[in-house]
Motif scaffolding. Structure first.
Motif, PDB file in Angstrom:
ATOM      1  N   TYR A 142       0.835  -1.211   0.000  1.00  0.00           N
ATOM      2  CA  TYR A 142       0.000   0.000   0.000  1.00  0.00           C
ATOM      3  C   TYR A 142       0.865   1.255   0.000  1.00  0.00           C
ATOM      4  CZ  TYR A 142      -2.744   3.618   2.507  1.00  0.00           C
ATOM      5  OH  TYR A 142      -3.325   4.788   2.920  1.00  0.00           O
ATOM      6  N   PHE A 143       1.899   1.286   0.819  1.00  0.00           N
ATOM      7  CA  PHE A 143       2.753   2.477   0.863  1.00  0.00           C
ATOM      8  C   PHE A 143       3.582   2.627  -0.410  1.00  0.00           C
ATOM      9  CE2 PHE A 143       1.890   2.549   5.454  1.00  0.00           C
ATOM     10  CZ  PHE A 143       1.575   3.899   5.574  1.00  0.00           C
ATOM     11  N   VAL A 144       3.971   1.521  -1.015  1.00  0.00           N
ATOM     12  CA  VAL A 144       4.645   1.620  -2.311  1.00  0.00           C
ATOM     13  C   VAL A 144       3.689   2.224  -3.336  1.00  0.00           C
ATOM     14  CG1 VAL A 144       5.762   0.364  -4.181  1.00  0.00           C
ATOM     15  CG2 VAL A 144       6.167  -0.337  -1.831  1.00  0.00           C
ATOM     16  N   ALA A 145       2.438   1.755  -3.328  1.00  0.00           N
ATOM     17  CA  ALA A 145       1.449   2.276  -4.275  1.00  0.00           C
ATOM     18  C   ALA A 145       1.190   3.764  -4.039  1.00  0.00           C
ATOM     19  CB  ALA A 145       0.140   1.495  -4.143  1.00  0.00           C
ATOM     20  N   ILE A 146       1.111   4.170  -2.783  1.00  0.00           N
ATOM     21  CA  ILE A 146       0.870   5.578  -2.464  1.00  0.00           C
ATOM     22  C   ILE A 146       2.026   6.444  -2.965  1.00  0.00           C
ATOM     23  CG2 ILE A 146       0.727   7.264  -0.583  1.00  0.00           C
ATOM     24  CD1 ILE A 146      -1.866   5.837  -0.978  1.00  0.00           C
ATOM     25  N   THR A 147       3.253   6.027  -2.708  1.00  0.00           N
ATOM     26  CA  THR A 147       4.395   6.849  -3.114  1.00  0.00           C
ATOM     27  C   THR A 147       4.546   6.888  -4.632  1.00  0.00           C
ATOM     28  OG1 THR A 147       5.873   4.954  -2.702  1.00  0.00           O
ATOM     29  CG2 THR A 147       5.682   6.596  -0.963  1.00  0.00           C
ATOM     30  N   ARG A 148       4.287   5.766  -5.325  1.00  0.00           N
ATOM     31  CA  ARG A 148       4.362   5.784  -6.792  1.00  0.00           C
ATOM     32  C   ARG A 148       3.270   6.693  -7.355  1.00  0.00           C
ATOM     33  NH1 ARG A 148       8.902   5.664  -7.005  1.00  0.00           N
ATOM     34  NH2 ARG A 148       8.703   5.665  -4.756  1.00  0.00           N
ATOM     35  N   GLY A 149       2.081   6.647  -6.733  1.00  0.00           N
ATOM     36  CA  GLY A 149       1.006   7.524  -7.175  1.00  0.00           C
ATOM     37  C   GLY A 149       1.332   8.983  -6.931  1.00  0.00           C
ATOM     38  N   MET A 150       1.925   9.283  -5.784  1.00  0.00           N
ATOM     39  CA  MET A 150       2.335  10.651  -5.485  1.00  0.00           C
ATOM     40  C   MET A 150       3.365  11.137  -6.500  1.00  0.00           C
ATOM     41  SD  MET A 150       2.620  10.397  -1.326  1.00  0.00           S
ATOM     42  CE  MET A 150       3.530  11.944  -1.146  1.00  0.00           C
ATOM     43  N   GLU A 151       4.249  10.238  -6.896  1.00  0.00           N
ATOM     44  CA  GLU A 151       5.267  10.603  -7.879  1.00  0.00           C
ATOM     45  C   GLU A 151       4.623  11.013  -9.203  1.00  0.00           C
ATOM     46  OE1 GLU A 151       9.448   8.868  -9.696  1.00  0.00           O
ATOM     47  OE2 GLU A 151       7.972   7.455  -8.912  1.00  0.00           O
ATOM     48  N   LEU A 152       3.648  10.230  -9.651  1.00  0.00           N
ATOM     49  CA  LEU A 152       2.970  10.545 -10.908  1.00  0.00           C
ATOM     50  C   LEU A 152       2.153  11.831 -10.790  1.00  0.00           C
ATOM     51  CD1 LEU A 152       1.812   6.996 -12.059  1.00  0.00           C
ATOM     52  CD2 LEU A 152       3.578   8.426 -13.101  1.00  0.00           C
ATOM     53  N   LEU A 153       1.501  12.024  -9.652  1.00  0.00           N
ATOM     54  CA  LEU A 153       0.731  13.252  -9.448  1.00  0.00           C
ATOM     55  C   LEU A 153       1.646  14.474  -9.471  1.00  0.00           C
ATOM     56  CD1 LEU A 153      -1.734  12.114  -6.633  1.00  0.00           C
ATOM     57  CD2 LEU A 153      -2.324  12.634  -9.001  1.00  0.00           C
ATOM     58  N   GLY A 154       2.775  14.351  -8.792  1.00  0.00           N
ATOM     59  CA  GLY A 154       3.728  15.455  -8.799  1.00  0.00           C
ATOM     60  C   GLY A 154       4.241  15.742 -10.189  1.00  0.00           C
ATOM     61  N   ARG A 155       4.463  14.690 -10.964  1.00  0.00           N
ATOM     62  CA  ARG A 155       4.925  14.859 -12.342  1.00  0.00           C
ATOM     63  C   ARG A 155       3.886  15.606 -13.174  1.00  0.00           C
ATOM     64  NH1 ARG A 155       9.566  15.176 -15.247  1.00  0.00           N
ATOM     65  NH2 ARG A 155       9.277  14.414 -17.366  1.00  0.00           N
ATOM     66  N   ALA A 156       2.606  15.395 -12.841  1.00  0.00           N
ATOM     67  CA  ALA A 156       1.522  16.051 -13.575  1.00  0.00           C
ATOM     68  C   ALA A 156       1.288  17.483 -13.099  1.00  0.00           C
ATOM     69  CB  ALA A 156       0.237  15.245 -13.441  1.00  0.00           C
ATOM     70  N   GLY A 157       2.026  17.912 -12.063  1.00  0.00           N
ATOM     71  CA  GLY A 157       1.905  19.284 -11.600  1.00  0.00           C
ATOM     72  C   GLY A 157       1.047  19.481 -10.369  1.00  0.00           C
TER      73      GLY A 157
END
Length: 208
Positions: free
Chosen positions: A160-175
């Protein structure tokens, strides 16, 4: 006898990694790699077998470095296990919201993989397992110390925490901004205590 190579493979992989982080595997060209590494196309093929093989080599080293970084962040014993995870998640929110943040190759591979049999998927899953193992160790300490419920599923929480951090990474990439990512980081921790989320109106919007 073959002539000795006049370059360090580790330097070439590091330079190529930066190219792949910016462009991904599909969009990165051999010309991009030639410019970044200083090697000719034939030398790249001779040393690594091709663009895809070079990406997989860079991905392997990238995921090992990511695992070391998370292990270091969660390994300090001057704070409780959950305090370490909280601090780590907040640091991730800050880093992922930076405009110059480098995208991990594991995330690149997850986005570009075409299915379970794709070597990109296999290598990306290996990276996820490595990261999950680090989170699981910290969460196990949290369970042993009574910070999370005794019946908590440490292995699923780790993924779950891996999924959260990978998702945060993509969100940050999107601005998506720091405020939203910070809210995501803090809300992700509430599941450990089985606490309700804050009211949605109190949290920043992705449009903020």
């Amino acid at each position: 006898m073959p002539r000795p190579r006049k370059f360090l493979e580790s330097d070439v992989v590091s330079s190529a990694s930066e190219v792949f982080a910016v462009h991904g595997l599909a969009a990165a060209t051999l010309d991009d790699l030639v410019r970044a590494t200083g090697l000719g196309k034939q030398s790249l093929y001779n040393a690594f077998g091709g663009k895809r093989e070079l990406f997989l080599r860079a991905l392997s080293e990238d995921r090992d470095e990511a695992t070391r970084a998370v292990s270091e962040a969660l390994g300090h014993d001057d704070a409780s296990p959950l305090e370490r995870i909280r601090g780590h998640m907040l640091v991730m929110a800050i880093e992922f919201s930076g405009s110059d943040r480098r995208v991990s190759l594991t995330t690149r591979a997850l986005v570009e993989s075409t299915g379970a049999e794709d070597p990109l998927s296999t290598s990306a899953k290996a990276g996820i397992e490595q990261l999950a193992g680090v989170y699981a160790q910290c969460l196990e300490h949290a369970r042993e110390s009574g910070e999370i419920p005794e019946d908590a599923n440490v292995q699923s929480l780790a993924v779950y925490f891996v999924a959260i951090t990978r998702g945060m990474e993509l969100l940050g990439r999107a601005g998506v901004g720091r405020g939203v990512l910070t809210a995501v980081a803090l809300d992700s921790l509430r599941v450990l205590h089985r606490q309700p989320m804050e009211e949605a109106d109190d949290r920043p919007s992705v449009r903020d």
